[in-house]
Design an enzyme around this catalytic site. Sequence first.
Site, PDB file in Angstrom:
ATOM      1  N   SER A  27       0.750  -0.984   0.031  1.00  0.00           N
ATOM      2  CA  SER A  27       0.018   0.332  -0.155  1.00  0.00           C
ATOM      3  C   SER A  27       0.844   1.214   0.111  1.00  0.00           C
ATOM      4  N   PHE A  47      -3.529  10.712  -1.077  1.00  0.00           N
ATOM      5  CA  PHE A  47      -4.325  10.526  -2.220  1.00  0.00           C
ATOM      6  C   PHE A  47      -5.374  10.439  -0.995  1.00  0.00           C
ATOM      7  N   GLY A  48      -6.024  11.710  -1.531  1.00  0.00           N
ATOM      8  CA  GLY A  48      -7.327  12.144  -0.440  1.00  0.00           C
ATOM      9  C   GLY A  48      -8.576  12.244  -1.497  1.00  0.00           C
ATOM     10  N   TRP A  51      -9.945   7.567   5.224  1.00  0.00           N
ATOM     11  CA  TRP A  51      -9.484   6.072   5.353  1.00  0.00           C
ATOM     12  C   TRP A  51      -7.978   6.605   4.211  1.00  0.00           C
ATOM     13  N   ILE A  52      -7.056   7.729   4.563  1.00  0.00           N
ATOM     14  CA  ILE A  52      -6.138   8.164   3.865  1.00  0.00           C
ATOM     15  C   ILE A  52      -4.719   6.966   3.912  1.00  0.00           C
ATOM     16  N   LEU A 100      -6.999   5.564 -10.467  1.00  0.00           N
ATOM     17  CA  LEU A 100      -7.048   4.369  -9.579  1.00  0.00           C
ATOM     18  C   LEU A 100      -6.727   3.290 -10.472  1.00  0.00           C
ATOM     19  N   GLY A 152      -4.314 -25.683  13.870  1.00  0.00           N
ATOM     20  CA  GLY A 152      -4.428 -24.590  15.116  1.00  0.00           C
ATOM     21  C   GLY A 152      -3.372 -23.895  14.727  1.00  0.00           C
ATOM     22  N   GLU A 201      -9.616   0.754  -3.188  1.00  0.00           N
ATOM     23  CA  GLU A 201      -9.516   1.399  -5.023  1.00  0.00           C
ATOM     24  C   GLU A 201     -11.055   0.267  -5.194  1.00  0.00           C
ATOM     25  N   HIS A 204     -15.283  -4.558  -3.716  1.00  0.00           N
ATOM     26  CA  HIS A 204     -15.402  -5.969  -4.917  1.00  0.00           C
ATOM     27  C   HIS A 204     -16.926  -5.611  -5.179  1.00  0.00           C
TER      28      HIS A 204
HETATM   29  P1  TGC Z   1     -18.794   8.003 -14.116  1.00  0.00           P
HETATM   30  O1  TGC Z   1     -19.670   9.008 -14.370  1.00  0.00           O
HETATM   31  O2  TGC Z   1     -19.145   6.221 -14.547  1.00  0.00           O
HETATM   32  O3  TGC Z   1     -17.396   8.925 -14.259  1.00  0.00           O
HETATM   33  C1  TGC Z   1     -17.356  10.229 -14.401  1.00  0.00           C
HETATM   34  C2  TGC Z   1     -16.397  10.693 -14.959  1.00  0.00           C
HETATM   35  O4  TGC Z   1     -15.153   9.937 -15.050  1.00  0.00           O
HETATM   36  C3  TGC Z   1     -15.193   9.032 -16.137  1.00  0.00           C
HETATM   37  N1  TGC Z   1     -14.562   7.944 -16.413  1.00  0.00           N
HETATM   38  C4  TGC Z   1     -13.013   8.359 -16.628  1.00  0.00           C
HETATM   39  N2  TGC Z   1     -11.909   8.615 -17.123  1.00  0.00           N
HETATM   40  C5  TGC Z   1     -11.036   8.124 -16.952  1.00  0.00           C
HETATM   41  N3  TGC Z   1     -10.369   7.018 -16.422  1.00  0.00           N
HETATM   42  C6  TGC Z   1     -11.464   6.088 -15.803  1.00  0.00           C
HETATM   43  N4  TGC Z   1     -10.896   4.892 -14.789  1.00  0.00           N
HETATM   44  C7  TGC Z   1     -13.150   6.918 -15.924  1.00  0.00           C
HETATM   45  N5  TGC Z   1     -13.941   6.300 -15.420  1.00  0.00           N
HETATM   46  C8  TGC Z   1     -14.910   7.268 -15.789  1.00  0.00           C
HETATM   47  C9  TGC Z   1     -16.101   8.896 -17.026  1.00  0.00           C
HETATM   48  O5  TGC Z   1     -16.220   9.062 -18.404  1.00  0.00           O
HETATM   49  C10 TGC Z   1     -16.886  10.288 -16.707  1.00  0.00           C
HETATM   50  O6  TGC Z   1     -15.883  11.856 -17.380  1.00  0.00           O
HETATM   51  P2  TGC Z   1     -16.863  13.136 -17.698  1.00  0.00           P
HETATM   52  O7  TGC Z   1     -16.447  13.446 -18.105  1.00  0.00           O
HETATM   53  O8  TGC Z   1     -18.060  12.492 -17.844  1.00  0.00           O
HETATM   54  O9  TGC Z   1     -17.372  13.664 -16.726  1.00  0.00           O
HETATM   55  O10 TGC Z   1     -18.488   7.902 -12.591  1.00  0.00           O
HETATM   56  P3  TGC Z   1     -19.997   7.520 -11.539  1.00  0.00           P
HETATM   57  O11 TGC Z   1     -20.013   8.839 -10.268  1.00  0.00           O
HETATM   58  O12 TGC Z   1     -20.925   7.077 -11.944  1.00  0.00           O
HETATM   59  O13 TGC Z   1     -19.033   6.841 -10.859  1.00  0.00           O
HETATM   60  C11 TGC Z   1     -18.713   5.385 -11.383  1.00  0.00           C
HETATM   61  C12 TGC Z   1     -17.379   4.517 -10.056  1.00  0.00           C
HETATM   62  C13 TGC Z   1     -18.677   4.034  -9.233  1.00  0.00           C
HETATM   63  C14 TGC Z   1     -17.313   3.296 -11.181  1.00  0.00           C
HETATM   64  C15 TGC Z   1     -16.488   5.426 -10.010  1.00  0.00           C
HETATM   65  O14 TGC Z   1     -16.775   6.396  -8.939  1.00  0.00           O
HETATM   66  C16 TGC Z   1     -15.707   4.211  -8.664  1.00  0.00           C
HETATM   67  O15 TGC Z   1     -14.740   3.641  -9.021  1.00  0.00           O
HETATM   68  N6  TGC Z   1     -15.948   4.608  -7.542  1.00  0.00           N
HETATM   69  C17 TGC Z   1     -14.918   3.965  -6.424  1.00  0.00           C
HETATM   70  C18 TGC Z   1     -14.416   4.258  -5.627  1.00  0.00           C
HETATM   71  C19 TGC Z   1     -12.633   4.100  -5.416  1.00  0.00           C
HETATM   72  O16 TGC Z   1     -11.979   3.358  -5.682  1.00  0.00           O
HETATM   73  N7  TGC Z   1     -12.431   4.708  -4.425  1.00  0.00           N
HETATM   74  C20 TGC Z   1     -10.877   4.813  -4.273  1.00  0.00           C
HETATM   75  C21 TGC Z   1     -10.576   5.642  -3.324  1.00  0.00           C
HETATM   76  S1  TGC Z   1      -8.286   5.292  -3.813  1.00  0.00           S
HETATM   77  C22 TGC Z   1      -7.874   4.014  -2.610  1.00  0.00           C
HETATM   78  O17 TGC Z   1      -8.304   3.268  -1.870  1.00  0.00           O
HETATM   79  C23 TGC Z   1      -6.486   3.825  -2.334  1.00  0.00           C
HETATM   80  S2  TGC Z   1      -6.112   2.341  -1.025  1.00  0.00           S
HETATM   81  C24 TGC Z   1      -4.567   2.570  -1.353  1.00  0.00           C
HETATM   82  C25 TGC Z   1      -4.003   1.523  -1.362  1.00  0.00           C
HETATM   83  O18 TGC Z   1      -3.412   2.310   0.468  1.00  0.00           O
HETATM   84  O19 TGC Z   1      -3.438   1.098  -1.520  1.00  0.00           O
HETATM   85  P1  FAD Z   2     -19.342   2.428   0.989  1.00  0.00           P
HETATM   86  O1  FAD Z   2     -19.135   3.288   0.258  1.00  0.00           O
HETATM   87  O2  FAD Z   2     -20.115   2.642   2.391  1.00  0.00           O
HETATM   88  O3  FAD Z   2     -19.385   0.878   0.395  1.00  0.00           O
HETATM   89  C1  FAD Z   2     -19.906  -0.214   1.851  1.00  0.00           C
HETATM   90  C2  FAD Z   2     -21.223  -1.124   1.173  1.00  0.00           C
HETATM   91  O4  FAD Z   2     -22.512  -0.868   0.061  1.00  0.00           O
HETATM   92  C3  FAD Z   2     -19.735  -1.906   0.190  1.00  0.00           C
HETATM   93  O5  FAD Z   2     -20.005  -3.141   0.061  1.00  0.00           O
HETATM   94  C4  FAD Z   2     -20.735  -1.344  -0.970  1.00  0.00           C
HETATM   95  O6  FAD Z   2     -19.793  -2.257  -2.101  1.00  0.00           O
HETATM   96  C5  FAD Z   2     -21.452  -1.221  -1.206  1.00  0.00           C
HETATM   97  N1  FAD Z   2     -22.316  -0.714  -2.400  1.00  0.00           N
HETATM   98  C6  FAD Z   2     -22.003   0.910  -2.144  1.00  0.00           C
HETATM   99  N2  FAD Z   2     -22.391   1.524  -3.244  1.00  0.00           N
HETATM  100  C7  FAD Z   2     -23.333  -0.090  -3.669  1.00  0.00           C
HETATM  101  C8  FAD Z   2     -23.536   0.447  -5.149  1.00  0.00           C
HETATM  102  N3  FAD Z   2     -23.801   1.370  -5.797  1.00  0.00           N
HETATM  103  N4  FAD Z   2     -24.802  -0.602  -5.421  1.00  0.00           N
HETATM  104  C9  FAD Z   2     -24.761  -1.669  -4.759  1.00  0.00           C
HETATM  105  N5  FAD Z   2     -22.855  -1.669  -3.936  1.00  0.00           N
HETATM  106  C10 FAD Z   2     -22.660  -0.937  -3.303  1.00  0.00           C
HETATM  107  N6  FAD Z   2      -9.236   6.136  -0.200  1.00  0.00           N
HETATM  108  C11 FAD Z   2      -8.832   6.993  -0.361  1.00  0.00           C
HETATM  109  O7  FAD Z   2      -9.101   7.587  -1.213  1.00  0.00           O
HETATM  110  N7  FAD Z   2      -6.942   7.105  -0.061  1.00  0.00           N
HETATM  111  C12 FAD Z   2      -6.826   6.465   0.478  1.00  0.00           C
HETATM  112  O8  FAD Z   2      -5.411   6.117   0.570  1.00  0.00           O
HETATM  113  C13 FAD Z   2      -7.371   4.793   0.737  1.00  0.00           C
HETATM  114  N8  FAD Z   2      -6.257   4.155   1.960  1.00  0.00           N
HETATM  115  C14 FAD Z   2      -7.994   3.022   2.470  1.00  0.00           C
HETATM  116  C15 FAD Z   2      -7.192   2.551   3.214  1.00  0.00           C
HETATM  117  C16 FAD Z   2      -7.529   1.493   4.484  1.00  0.00           C
HETATM  118  C17 FAD Z   2      -7.247   0.460   4.933  1.00  0.00           C
HETATM  119  C18 FAD Z   2      -9.450   1.691   2.947  1.00  0.00           C
HETATM  120  C19 FAD Z   2     -10.066   0.484   4.474  1.00  0.00           C
HETATM  121  C20 FAD Z   2      -9.872   2.082   2.545  1.00  0.00           C
HETATM  122  C21 FAD Z   2      -8.655   3.442   1.872  1.00  0.00           C
HETATM  123  N9  FAD Z   2      -9.812   4.043   1.463  1.00  0.00           N
HETATM  124  C22 FAD Z   2      -9.290   5.382   0.924  1.00  0.00           C
HETATM  125  C23 FAD Z   2     -11.304   4.096   0.891  1.00  0.00           C
HETATM  126  C24 FAD Z   2     -11.772   3.015  -0.133  1.00  0.00           C
HETATM  127  O9  FAD Z   2     -11.278   2.950  -1.136  1.00  0.00           O
HETATM  128  C25 FAD Z   2     -13.446   2.954   0.493  1.00  0.00           C
HETATM  129  O10 FAD Z   2     -13.344   2.487   1.757  1.00  0.00           O
HETATM  130  C26 FAD Z   2     -13.723   2.557  -0.504  1.00  0.00           C
HETATM  131  O11 FAD Z   2     -13.267   3.341  -1.234  1.00  0.00           O
HETATM  132  C27 FAD Z   2     -15.262   1.895  -0.516  1.00  0.00           C
HETATM  133  O12 FAD Z   2     -15.938   3.528   0.629  1.00  0.00           O
HETATM  134  P2  FAD Z   2     -17.001   3.091   1.966  1.00  0.00           P
HETATM  135  O13 FAD Z   2     -15.657   2.686   2.652  1.00  0.00           O
HETATM  136  O14 FAD Z   2     -17.083   4.284   1.808  1.00  0.00           O
HETATM  137  O15 FAD Z   2     -17.759   1.907   1.770  1.00  0.00           O
END
Ligand code: TGC
Ligand code: FAD
Length: 392
Positions: free
Chosen positions: A98, A136-137, A169-170, A247, A348, A371, A374
């Site tokens: 990570s 990354f926030g 969760w950053i 992402l 165990g 990221e 699932h």
């Molecule tokens: P949607 O309407 O589909 O898209 C919004 C705009 O973005 C464009 N787009 C992309 N552009 C470039 N690359 C991609 N992969 C793209 N995907 C979409 C899209 O064309 C659109 O553009 P525009 O110009 O029309 O505005 O967006 P939505 O709001 O419906 O959301 C889609 C969804 C649910 C798939 C997306 O929000 C999503 O992937 N949600 C999950 C959030 C997530 O993954 N969070 C991660 C936080 S960071 C983290 O967890 C770090 S952990 C780090 C570690 O410790 O390793």
């Molecule tokens: P929620 O979005 O509230 O989801 C809860 C449940 O609802 C999940 O099972 C989900 O799949 C389900 N759900 C949500 N929407 C839907 C839908 N439309 N349909 C069906 N099911 C749905 N984020 C950052 O920005 N930067 C980081 O560096 C970062 N690091 C992290 C490190 C750790 C240890 C953890 C645990 C998280 C981190 N995250 C980070 C945040 C991470 O990306 C989020 O936890 C993740 O995207 C899910 O968001 P949430 O926890 O708010 O869950």
Amino acid sequence: MKQDLFESPDFYNLDDLLTEEHKLIRTSIRDFVKKEISPYIEDWCQQASFPKEIVPKFGEMGVFGPTIPQEYGGGGMDYISYGLIMQEIERGDSGMRSTASVQGSLVMYPIYTFGSEEQKRKYLPKLASGEMLGCFGLTEPDYGSNPAGMVTNFKDMGDHYLLNGAKMWISNAPYADIAVVWAKNEEGRIHGLIVERGMEGFSTPETKGKWSLRASATGELVFDNVKVPKENLLPGKSGLGAPLMCLDSARYGIAWGAIGAAMDCYDSARRYALERIQFDKPIGAFQLTQKKLAEMLTEITKAQLLAWKLGKMMDAGTATTAQISMAKRNNVEIALNICREARQIHGGMGITGEYPMMRHMANLESVITYEGTHDIHLLILGHEITGIPAFK
Ligand code: TGC
Ligand code: FAD
């Protein structure tokens, strides 16, 4: 009996698809992990302590921003190399991976891809060497899977921006020198801003009590009227697409990383199955144990193929978000299942810190959630298949 079925199973001779340079990179990171991470990881996790001294060591090994060009301090390598590096670090621990993937894919990548020349020169070499740590926030308390709804915002005050809001969760936050923060301007358009530690009104409280990724520091980012210089806005791209592009790169790294955790558990299970005697035989002589091991090896081999082909598509610039989702989703799920099966084989003993399964398993509960959860990756695939987004 093939020895390469132990530590790093290569049942389909996938090494044939790697160059000598790829193999050298893999060996050097594996040796580094054996020396600098594996002997200490159990203690770090038990104590929930982030070993910040690992950051410059990672820098020295070139694990930060391997695909960023060398002129900015990166490795100038291909995506297969990047994947192999993530695999070997995550064999050690997902929390350590990570740290590396946030720095490379979520901090260096956006600065390199969307940053000004001044921003690239100012930050990238220090991030690459580990002199600086970044985070990354994107996620907020009320907006996780749906980052488009974020409420963190900035106002144009003429000579600077005023940033307000909070991220949670950053990864890396409590130790980060800089944060790449996604926030909305007065028109509601998302932009990336580089926020530096020390800016008044910016704090990074640590998230305590995690049962997962205990060697990785997680925290909040709190912005209370933070004055951000205008030159800290990433000028190259706005909109949710910008963080989603970051992402894509990080999720790709996870698809490889999860294989490392799976291999570590499989390796431990195979050794234990051959050593542990019950009913006067090694438990590996029983069909039920063999079934578990055979299925683990099959899933690892399939995951390796997905990751390798995805790496080639990343190099060609053709990989789609849905293809990346498939690999991240599949490989993390199989890794989690392999950890659980490997834990069963250890009986165990498997619940103790003498073996790595419980740690990997607990870590992977975060990896299967961050990221993109699932289920979100399943919906990204569903959208691709049907053309109908089922998120909202
Ligand atoms: P949607 O309407 O589909 O898209 C919004 C705009 O973005 C464009 N787009 C992309 N552009 C470039 N690359 C991609 N992969 C793209 N995907 C979409 C899209 O064309 C659109 O553009 P525009 O110009 O029309 O505005 O967006 P939505 O709001 O419906 O959301 C889609 C969804 C649910 C798939 C997306 O929000 C999503 O992937 N949600 C999950 C959030 C997530 O993954 N969070 C991660 C936080 S960071 C983290 O967890 C770090 S952990 C780090 C570690 O410790 O390793
Ligand atoms: P929620 O979005 O509230 O989801 C809860 C449940 O609802 C999940 O099972 C989900 O799949 C389900 N759900 C949500 N929407 C839907 C839908 N439309 N349909 C069906 N099911 C749905 N984020 C950052 O920005 N930067 C980081 O560096 C970062 N690091 C992290 C490190 C750790 C240890 C953890 C645990 C998280 C981190 N995250 C980070 C945040 C991470 O990306 C989020 O936890 C993740 O995207 C899910 O968001 P949430 O926890 O708010 O869950």
